[in-house]
Scaffold this motif. Sequence first.
Motif, PDB file in Angstrom:
ATOM      1  N   MET A  49       0.848  -1.164   0.000  1.00 26.66           N
ATOM      2  CA  MET A  49       0.000   0.000   0.000  1.00 26.66           C
ATOM      3  C   MET A  49       0.899   1.234   0.000  1.00 26.66           C
ATOM      4  SD  MET A  49      -3.100   1.048   2.607  1.00 26.66           S
ATOM      5  CE  MET A  49      -3.864  -0.543   2.427  1.00 26.66           C
ATOM      6  N   ALA A  50       0.543   2.199  -0.829  1.00 29.77           N
ATOM      7  CA  ALA A  50       1.317   3.427  -0.930  1.00 29.77           C
ATOM      8  C   ALA A  50       0.978   4.372   0.213  1.00 29.77           C
ATOM      9  CB  ALA A  50       1.036   4.110  -2.266  1.00 29.77           C
ATOM     10  N   THR A  51       1.900   5.238   0.524  1.00 26.13           N
ATOM     11  CA  THR A  51       1.700   6.240   1.568  1.00 26.13           C
ATOM     12  C   THR A  51       1.589   7.606   0.922  1.00 26.13           C
ATOM     13  OG1 THR A  51       2.979   4.949   3.134  1.00 26.13           O
ATOM     14  CG2 THR A  51       2.729   7.274   3.619  1.00 26.13           C
ATOM     15  N   MET A  52       0.679   8.427   1.467  1.00 26.34           N
ATOM     16  CA  MET A  52       0.502   9.790   0.969  1.00 26.34           C
ATOM     17  C   MET A  52       0.333  10.701   2.176  1.00 26.34           C
ATOM     18  SD  MET A  52      -2.543  11.341  -1.409  1.00 26.34           S
ATOM     19  CE  MET A  52      -1.971  10.645  -2.931  1.00 26.34           C
ATOM     20  N   ASN A  53       1.071  11.766   2.193  1.00 27.24           N
ATOM     21  CA  ASN A  53       0.932  12.762   3.252  1.00 27.24           C
ATOM     22  C   ASN A  53       0.100  13.917   2.720  1.00 27.24           C
ATOM     23  OD1 ASN A  53       2.589  11.427   5.164  1.00 27.24           O
ATOM     24  ND2 ASN A  53       4.386  12.114   4.030  1.00 27.24           N
ATOM     25  N   ILE A  54      -0.854  14.370   3.517  1.00 27.13           N
ATOM     26  CA  ILE A  54      -1.683  15.491   3.113  1.00 27.13           C
ATOM     27  C   ILE A  54      -1.676  16.554   4.213  1.00 27.13           C
ATOM     28  CG2 ILE A  54      -3.189  14.100   1.642  1.00 27.13           C
ATOM     29  CD1 ILE A  54      -5.283  14.257   3.915  1.00 27.13           C
ATOM     30  N   SER A  55      -1.920  17.774   3.803  1.00 32.96           N
ATOM     31  CA  SER A  55      -2.029  18.879   4.758  1.00 32.96           C
ATOM     32  C   SER A  55      -3.481  19.307   4.830  1.00 32.96           C
ATOM     33  CB  SER A  55      -1.169  20.064   4.302  1.00 32.96           C
ATOM     34  OG  SER A  55       0.180  19.685   4.265  1.00 32.96           O
ATOM     35  N   LEU A  56      -3.949  19.522   6.055  1.00 33.76           N
ATOM     36  CA  LEU A  56      -5.333  19.942   6.260  1.00 33.76           C
ATOM     37  C   LEU A  56      -5.352  21.183   7.147  1.00 33.76           C
ATOM     38  CD1 LEU A  56      -6.972  16.510   7.188  1.00 33.76           C
ATOM     39  CD2 LEU A  56      -7.117  17.688   5.003  1.00 33.76           C
ATOM     40  N   PRO A  57      -6.329  22.041   6.911  1.00 32.23           N
ATOM     41  CA  PRO A  57      -6.521  23.130   7.866  1.00 32.23           C
ATOM     42  C   PRO A  57      -6.908  22.542   9.228  1.00 32.23           C
ATOM     43  CG  PRO A  57      -7.791  23.506   5.858  1.00 32.23           C
ATOM     44  CD  PRO A  57      -7.248  22.119   5.780  1.00 32.23           C
ATOM     45  N   ASP A  58      -6.660  23.284  10.278  1.00 33.76           N
ATOM     46  CA  ASP A  58      -6.938  22.785  11.636  1.00 33.76           C
ATOM     47  C   ASP A  58      -8.372  22.308  11.801  1.00 33.76           C
ATOM     48  OD1 ASP A  58      -4.339  23.281  12.415  1.00 33.76           O
ATOM     49  OD2 ASP A  58      -4.789  25.251  13.286  1.00 33.76           O
ATOM     50  N   GLN A  59      -9.318  23.024  11.230  1.00 30.55           N
ATOM     51  CA  GLN A  59     -10.725  22.655  11.375  1.00 30.55           C
ATOM     52  C   GLN A  59     -11.006  21.283  10.741  1.00 30.55           C
ATOM     53  OE1 GLN A  59     -13.456  25.408   9.556  1.00 30.55           O
ATOM     54  NE2 GLN A  59     -15.236  24.518  10.572  1.00 30.55           N
ATOM     55  N   MET A  60     -10.446  21.022   9.566  1.00 29.62           N
ATOM     56  CA  MET A  60     -10.635  19.720   8.916  1.00 29.62           C
ATOM     57  C   MET A  60      -9.930  18.612   9.698  1.00 29.62           C
ATOM     58  SD  MET A  60     -10.357  20.378   4.866  1.00 29.62           S
ATOM     59  CE  MET A  60     -11.630  21.213   3.965  1.00 29.62           C
ATOM     60  N   LYS A  61      -8.748  18.888  10.188  1.00 30.53           N
ATOM     61  CA  LYS A  61      -8.017  17.901  10.989  1.00 30.53           C
ATOM     62  C   LYS A  61      -8.834  17.528  12.224  1.00 30.53           C
ATOM     63  CE  LYS A  61      -3.591  17.121  13.302  1.00 30.53           C
ATOM     64  NZ  LYS A  61      -3.943  16.958  14.704  1.00 30.53           N
ATOM     65  N   ALA A  62      -9.408  18.515  12.876  1.00 30.16           N
ATOM     66  CA  ALA A  62     -10.224  18.247  14.058  1.00 30.16           C
ATOM     67  C   ALA A  62     -11.444  17.405  13.698  1.00 30.16           C
ATOM     68  CB  ALA A  62     -10.656  19.569  14.700  1.00 30.16           C
ATOM     69  N   TRP A  63     -12.039  17.676  12.547  1.00 25.76           N
ATOM     70  CA  TRP A  63     -13.201  16.899  12.114  1.00 25.76           C
ATOM     71  C   TRP A  63     -12.806  15.441  11.883  1.00 25.76           C
ATOM     72  CZ3 TRP A  63     -14.631  14.104   7.771  1.00 25.76           C
ATOM     73  CH2 TRP A  63     -15.970  13.752   7.688  1.00 25.76           C
ATOM     74  N   VAL A  64     -11.688  15.222  11.190  1.00 24.87           N
ATOM     75  CA  VAL A  64     -11.211  13.853  10.934  1.00 24.87           C
ATOM     76  C   VAL A  64     -10.966  13.147  12.261  1.00 24.87           C
ATOM     77  CG1 VAL A  64      -9.279  12.498  10.035  1.00 24.87           C
ATOM     78  CG2 VAL A  64     -10.263  14.330   8.647  1.00 24.87           C
ATOM     79  N   GLU A  65     -10.322  13.813  13.185  1.00 22.44           N
ATOM     80  CA  GLU A  65     -10.037  13.203  14.482  1.00 22.44           C
ATOM     81  C   GLU A  65     -11.325  12.885  15.242  1.00 22.44           C
ATOM     82  OE1 GLU A  65      -7.361  16.121  16.060  1.00 22.44           O
ATOM     83  OE2 GLU A  65      -5.620  15.149  15.145  1.00 22.44           O
ATOM     84  N   ALA A  66     -12.321  13.750  15.122  1.00 23.68           N
ATOM     85  CA  ALA A  66     -13.599  13.493  15.784  1.00 23.68           C
ATOM     86  C   ALA A  66     -14.296  12.278  15.183  1.00 23.68           C
ATOM     87  CB  ALA A  66     -14.498  14.725  15.675  1.00 23.68           C
ATOM     88  N   GLN A  67     -14.172  12.093  13.874  1.00 25.13           N
ATOM     89  CA  GLN A  67     -14.804  10.945  13.215  1.00 25.13           C
ATOM     90  C   GLN A  67     -14.168   9.640  13.648  1.00 25.13           C
ATOM     91  OE1 GLN A  67     -17.631  11.640  11.389  1.00 25.13           O
ATOM     92  NE2 GLN A  67     -17.069  13.627  12.202  1.00 25.13           N
TER      93      GLN A  67
END
Length: 79
Positions: free
Chosen positions: A1-19
Amino acid sequence: MATMNISLPDQMKAWVEAQTADGKYANSSDLIRDLIRREQIKQEKIAALNEKIEEGFASGVSDKSLDQIMSEILGKTQG
C-alpha cells in the motif's frame, strides 16, 4: 500500500479526528479511504446518469404525448 501525506486546515483535521474518536474508523487513514471510495462510487453513478442522458438526447424527440408515454411506462410496470 502506498503512503501519501496530506495537509489539512486545523478545522478539517479536528473533524477527521472526531470521526475516528467514536471508533467507527480505526484511524484517519480508514476514514480517508472510505471517503475516497464513496466519492468514486458517486462519480461512477454520475457518469452512468450522464450516459443515459446522452442516450436520451440522441434518441430524438417523441411525437407521443406525455399521457401516452406514462401509460406505456405504467403498463410495463404493472404487466
